[in-house]
Design an enzyme around this catalytic site. Sequence first.
Site: not given
Length: 302
Positions: A153, A177, A248, A251, A274, A283
């Site tokens: 990110r 995150k 992004h 990414r 994730h 994806y």
Amino acid sequence: MAQLAAERDQAHIDRYIDALWLERGLSDNSLQAYRRDLQQWSAWLAQRDSGLLQCGRIEVLDYLADQRSGGKSARSTARLMSCLRGFYRYQLREGRLSDDPLANIDAPKLGRPLPKSLSEADVEALLAQPDDDIAIEQRDRAMLELLYATGLRVTELVSLRFAQLSTAQGVIRVTGKGNKERLVPMGEEALYCLQQYLRCARPQLLADGESDVLFPSRRGQMMTRQTFWHRIKLYAQRAGIRGTISPHTLRHAFATHLVNHGADLRVVQLLLGHSDLSTTQIYTHVARERMQTLHSEHHPRG
């Protein structure tokens, strides 16, 4: 009689639009969009001898069906339903209605939009733009290579510190995150560019100063996300890449190209950081579209 009903409906719309302006401070464009949707709904009801506060669930369903058959997308229909739902909740709150005509009517499901990506040729063209003879551009090249090689990110990238880097093992330790740590391999090309940058460009940028930020700005401080976005935009223009491009986008390109080349989805999930596999599964749709395109282009019966 019809004129009186139309005036009543218009008064209800006016009161609701005023309430939206007072309570939510919406822009003129948004208020006009709400007004337009409600006026069209009122006009449709008038043709059936009904009104905004006289209609029921069946009429709502018929109207939505008419909208879809007329070519409205699921997204537009969902926006329309949001408008009607807000209007009728307001009427219930004001005591003008006892039953909500939209009760138990679900909005259409919206498929998650496919992330914008770049072709492998576009990525190669983008990465070739920075000039290694200019310190700031050598830094940018190392950042671009690292971003494409790791799928970080943008916040993770610009906030990287020396302590997170291991050139000996070829990995970086990233805190993503939820303060979750992950180890991400860099790949040979990104590692080479990073080592070149550390040897040549970074000392020039710091001008004998000190910083533990891996990719400092000209002032020796941590770069902002917005600054890096502008740097990418510059190189995209040089490469002749059309359309919007952001950190992004790289990414997404990282993940898409991995899946296209057969990477296991759970590995991509770990690399991207994730927490839920369902987030990564977008994806598989990208890869499926790519396979369908290749099939139609190259198969004799495609």
